[in-house]
Write an enzyme that holds these catalytic residues in place. Structure first.
Site, PDB file in Angstrom:
ATOM      1  CD  GLU A   1       0.734   2.092   3.814  1.00  0.00           C
ATOM      2  OE1 GLU A   1       1.299   3.178   3.617  1.00  0.00           O
ATOM      3  OE2 GLU A   1       1.337   0.996   3.765  1.00  0.00           O
TER       4      GLU A   1
ATOM      5  CG  HIS B   1       3.607   6.041   6.412  1.00  0.00           C
ATOM      6  ND1 HIS B   1       4.880   6.233   6.888  1.00  0.00           N
ATOM      7  CD2 HIS B   1       3.637   4.858   5.739  1.00  0.00           C
ATOM      8  CE1 HIS B   1       5.649   5.200   6.529  1.00  0.00           C
ATOM      9  NE2 HIS B   1       4.914   4.351   5.837  1.00  0.00           N
TER      10      HIS B   1
ATOM     11  CB  ALA C   1      -0.883   0.009   1.246  1.00  0.00           C
ATOM     12  CG  MET C   2       1.992   5.259  -1.957  1.00  0.00           C
ATOM     13  SD  MET C   2       3.681   5.204  -1.245  1.00  0.00           S
ATOM     14  CE  MET C   2       3.872   6.932  -0.817  1.00  0.00           C
TER      15      MET C   2
ATOM     16  CG  ASN D   1      -0.291   8.085  -2.453  1.00  0.00           C
ATOM     17  OD1 ASN D   1       0.878   8.103  -2.773  1.00  0.00           O
ATOM     18  ND2 ASN D   1      -1.097   7.070  -2.733  1.00  0.00           N
TER      19      ASN D   1
HETATM   20  N1  B3K Z   1       5.887   3.802   1.546  1.00  0.00           N
HETATM   21  C1  B3K Z   1       5.359   2.724   0.754  1.00  0.00           C
HETATM   22  C2  B3K Z   1       6.390   1.950   0.036  1.00  0.00           C
HETATM   23  C3  B3K Z   1       6.767   2.486  -1.280  1.00  0.00           C
HETATM   24  C4  B3K Z   1       7.677   1.528  -1.996  1.00  0.00           C
HETATM   25  C5  B3K Z   1       8.149   2.077  -3.262  1.00  0.00           C
HETATM   26  N2  B3K Z   1       8.959   1.167  -4.019  1.00  0.00           N
HETATM   27  C6  B3K Z   1       4.547   1.783   1.560  1.00  0.00           C
HETATM   28  C7  B3K Z   1       4.769   1.811   3.011  1.00  0.00           C
HETATM   29  O1  B3K Z   1       5.817   1.490   3.532  1.00  0.00           O
HETATM   30  O2  B3K Z   1       3.867   2.197   3.705  1.00  0.00           O
HETATM   31 ZN    ZN Z   2       5.572   2.480   5.302  1.00  0.00          ZN
END
Ligand code: B3K
Ligand code: ZN
Length: 868
Positions: free
Chosen positions: A303, A306, A267-268, A270
């Site tokens: 996520e 973050h 997942a990401m 954003n």
């Molecule tokens: N920050 C993203 C990971 C992105 C990976 C890019 N190759 C997911 C995470 O750690 O939450």
């Molecule tokens: Zn992460």
């Protein structure tokens, strides 16, 4: 194929960091999603960064055609493009740069930048995907306010999303429509996201601690709405937990999650528009296992967390990746521990660390938590950055104590909200809030490799005193030798000969290579419980006797060390049998009998008993071998399980029956513990793969009303050559063929089979109509399941296992370099295996290295593996 504007592999060094030459006051993006192409207009107001050291504006860009460039509204052509960078020499102190370019999301199989998944558009920009959308300073220390206009066909793409708040929307001629999104909080471009598609929305709300109402939306494909309940509950719990434990509130009025099927990782995060792999959103008892439910909860939390640790306080550069990832993993692990069972969570986390991070730390790819150099940052989303990174935060939490740690995180958020910072800045907050000197501790961030801690003990009956002597040592790793001693917190408790705790947990701090601690007023020789809760990510070498370990296994008040004592006994037993297959292990088998008897009396936690009854996995055992021979480990391990089965068949059957499905499904820790216990017992009972085993496993399958039990049954049948195996696999496929995430399980369950026909099975699966090389989940379900979870057949002496993996890496190299590079992982530790296996693994790596047009991603992993 390396396309015209792809970039040659080049090493980047932390020591070369300089601040960005220009700041971006605002970014206005406009996307026109058209059939066959997307037109991106980017208008950015730049201003010279007073801290910058160059006058040139250097923008990163790949995989796009520039249609026009304008400087302050005037057509501009005095730029150069070389090695994926646009350079404008001395453009001035303040100016507006407008770049119009064309990209092709439908042809984007790398799944980085803007791409399509099942027809819908989505983005993945971390770490360096934004440069595939438009030319920009694609680095995390350039923060800006983004406004995003999306225009698309209204019927095909009714949902148009980006970060922040909806500012404007409307219809356009020719059945098109648009939306404008504005995110008022400055962010780096890796947190930019866009989604356009035909999706259904599941909605809920959350009221924050200051009383603001936040809309929570989860977008999925039509038909999947019923599988979103668990993700939504997990999100609300995460928001509440972050308020309660860290005092962190969510700042916007909307939080979106979108689930897509084609995604390179989990997942990401954003800002306000998280994009998820469907595997980490969708969960229903009929299609998801308990471990899926736990992963969904953990990753939704990760996520969400973050938002503060990563987004509001972000990384100065990618060498600081663990600043956000290590801390956020620590936060999600603690969240899961608070919501479920703390001991179970810790055991599972440590098992994962040992099985996957320890080998990395001992491999040619070993790197520190704050690395000094990399070629492709996407190769550094590793177990070291994430899981070891989390252990570093956990140690700081242990050293400071919960209250001071909270003071330190408050300071960190106060000091750095809206900034891009370093791991050093984080540790400085810990030091400032606690008044402690953490400079030696910081070596953990810089030194790669898993340290070893040896301890020995002595009791002086005349003085009634007890001493513990610790020695620490650091292994050499690529480009790092002669390492310094680390600051290691070792949580210790003492038990008396009856198992009563005579000294509650104390944290001893090791700072020297050798150190002795003395405990007084002890009338008898105590049994020490060392490294409680796994207080540091080290290999502990213990001088405890089997009897001491047995006492700890029964009486230790620390749930983790109770389990650990049993695992150490199991490891000793496995090593004994590996040396001498006829070794007498009756004591160990009797100890397991005692555990089973306790279970039958209903004593203790079922989830913990399940873990106590499970022998260490081959990958964990391998870490204790000087030369790894997976078949030999497996033979010893299997022989022990058979002895346990023979000795305790009736008791095991009774324990299995006593923990049958009561009928009403739930995912409480108790219910999951019961299912886990039944699974652990079934694994032993079916280990001999005879007719009785197959019948028992089939009955388990037939009685199942949930996916956990179905997978338990199938796993018990996977190595079998009885007819039930095929029957159950066929039924499973028929029932779930319309559920891609379950079809993934169908692939995996066959790929992990340790049976003669495995290579024919693998070929059949590879050629199956449902196999899709472009879908990372499907690729992982076959290839990673095989290479990681089928160690015996992957390391088959014929070399067929390596060849199977080699071929897919070569094929994926041009399709999806990130996934291709990841697939190399099981080959990189080749030097640790037997000479015959080493030669075959090396040959596979060399064949990959010789592939024309090798991507930078694969090049880095393969060349580092071979050069070691
Ligand atoms: N920050 C993203 C990971 C992105 C990976 C890019 N190759 C997911 C995470 O750690 O939450
Ligand atoms: Zn992460």
């Amino acid at each position: 194929m390396r396309t015209e504007n792809a970039v040659a592999p080049k090493t980047i060094y932390l020591k070369d960091y300089t601040p960005a030459p220009y700041q971006a006051a605002y970014v206005n993006l406009s996307f026109n999603l058209l059939p066959g192409k997307t037109i991106v207009t980017s208008e950015v107001k730049y201003a010279k960064n007073p801290a910058g050291v160059s006058n040139d504006l250097v923008l990163d860009g790949e995989e796009q055609n520039i249609l026009s460039v304008a400087l302050n509204g005037q057509r501009f052509e005095s730029y150069t493009i070389e090695d994926g960078q646009m350079r404008i020499v001395n453009p001035g102190d303040e100016f507006i740069l407008t770049i119009i370019s064309e990209i092709d999301p439908a042809a984007n199989t790398a799944l980085e930048g803007l791409y399509q998944s099942q027809g819908n558009y989505c983005t993945q920009c971390e770490a360096e995907g934004f440069r595939r959308i438009t030319y920009y300073q694609d680095r995390p220390d350039v923060l800006s306010v983004f406004t995003v206009r999306i225009e698309a066909d209204a019927k095909l793409y009714p949902v148009l999303l980006s970060n922040g708040n909806l500012q404007e929307e409307g219809g356009l001629p020719d059945g098109r429509h648009f939306r404008v999104w504005h995110d008022p909080f400055p962010k780096p471009c890796y947190l930019f996201a866009l989604v356009a598609g035909d999706l259904q929305r599941v909605a809920d709300t959350f009221t924050t601690m200051s009383g603001r109402q936040v809309d929570l939306h989860i977008y999925v494909r039509a038909g999947d709405e019923k599988q979103c309940g668990h993700a939504m509950e997990s999100l609300k719990k995460s928001m509440k937990w972050d308020e309660e434990v860290y005092g962190r509130e969510y700042q916007l009025d909307l939080f979106n999650i979108v689930a897509v099927s084609d995604f390179n990782m989990g997942a990401m995060e954003n800002t306000s528009l998280n994009i998820f792999n469907t595997a980490l959103v969708l969960a229903h008892q009929e299609t998801a296992t308990d471990s899926d439910f736990m992963s969904v909860e953990g990753v939704i939390a990760h996520e969400y967390f973050h938002n503060w640790t990563g987004n509001r306080v972000t990384c100065r550069d990618w060498f600081q990746l663990s600043l956000k990832e290590g801390f956020t993993v620590f936060r999600d692990q603690e969240f899961s521990a608070d919501l479920n069972s703390r001991a179970v969570q810790r055991i599972d986390d440590v098992n994962g660390l040992r099985r996957l991070q320890f080998p990395e730390d001992g491999s040619p790819l070993a790197h520190s938590v704050q690395p000094d150099q990399f070629i492709e940052i996407s190769n550094f989303y590793t177990k070291t950055i994430y899981e070891k990174g989390s252990e570093l935060i956990r140690m700081q939490h242990t050293l400071l104590g919960a209250q001071t740690f909270r003071k330190a995180t408050d300071l960190y958020f106060d000091r750095y909200d809206g900034h891009a910072v370093t791991c050093d800045d984080f540790v400085q907050c810990m030091a400032d809030a606690s008044g402690r000197d953490l400079s030696q501790f910081f070596r953990w961030y810089k030194q790669a490799g898993t340290p070893t801690v040896q301890f020995s003990s002595a009791y002086d009956s005349a003085k009634q005193s007890y001493t513990l002597t610790f020695k620490q040592s650091q292994p050499d790793t690529p480009e790092q030798t002669n390492k310094q001693p680390l600051h290691i917190p070792v949580a210790v408790g003492l038990l008396d000969a009856n198992g009563k705790e005579v000294l509650p947990t104390q944290v001893l701090e090791l700072t020297a290579r050798e150190q002795t601690f003395t405990f007084t007023d002890l009338p008898g020789r105590p049994v020490p419980s060392i490294l409680r809760g796994f207080s540091a990510p080290v290999k502990l070498e213990t001088d405890l006797s089997d009897d001491d370990l047995r006492l700890l296994q029964v009486h230790d008040s620390d749930g983790f060390n109770k389990w650990e004592a049993g695992q150490t006994l199991a490891l000793r037993t496995i090593e004994r049998v590996m040396k001498d297959p006829a070794a007498d292990i009756s004591q160990y088998v009797a100890d397991v009998g005692a555990l089973i008897a306790q279970g039958l009396q209903g004593i203790g936690d079922k989830a913990l008993l399940a873990r106590a009854l499970t022998l260490p996995m081959i990958g964990v055992i391998a870490q204790h071998q000087a030369v790894i021979d997976p078949a030999a480990i497996d033979a010893a391990r299997t022989a022990i399980v058979h002895q346990i089965k023979r000795a305790h068949k009736e008791a095991l059957a009774a324990l299995y029956d006593a923990n049958g499905n009561p009928g009403s499904f739930s995912i409480t820790p108790e219910a999951m513990g019961r299912r886990a216990l039944q699974a652990a017992v079934l694994e032993i009972l079916t280990s001999t793969n005879g007719t009785g085993c197959a019948a028992r496993a089939k009955a388990h399958y037939d009685a199942a009303d949930n996916m956990t039990d179905r997978v338990t049954a199938l796993a018990s049948l996977s190595d079998s050559s009885q007819p039930q195996r095929a029957e159950v696999l066929a039924d499973f496929y028929k029932r779930f063929k319309d559920y891609p995430l379950v079809v993934d399980k169908w692939f995996s369950l066959q790929a992990i089979a340790n049976r003669e026909q495995i290579f024919e099975d693998l070929t059949m699966l590879r050629n199956h109509a449902d196999f899709n090389i472009k879908n990372p989940n499907r690729v992982r379900s076959l290839y990673s399941a095989f290479a990681i979870n089928n160690p015996v057949k992957f390391h088959d002496p014929s070399g067929k296992g390596y060849a199977f993996l080699r071929d897919v890496i070569i094929e994926l190299n041009t399709i999806n370099p990130q996934i291709a590079a990841r697939m190399v992982t099981p080959l990189r530790e080749w030097k640790r295996y037997t000479p015959a296996l080493q030669a075959l693994m090396k040959a596979a790596l060399e064949a990959i290295q010789a592939t024309p047009n090798l991507s930078g991603d694969v090049f880095e992993i393969v060349s580092k593996s071979l050069n070691a």
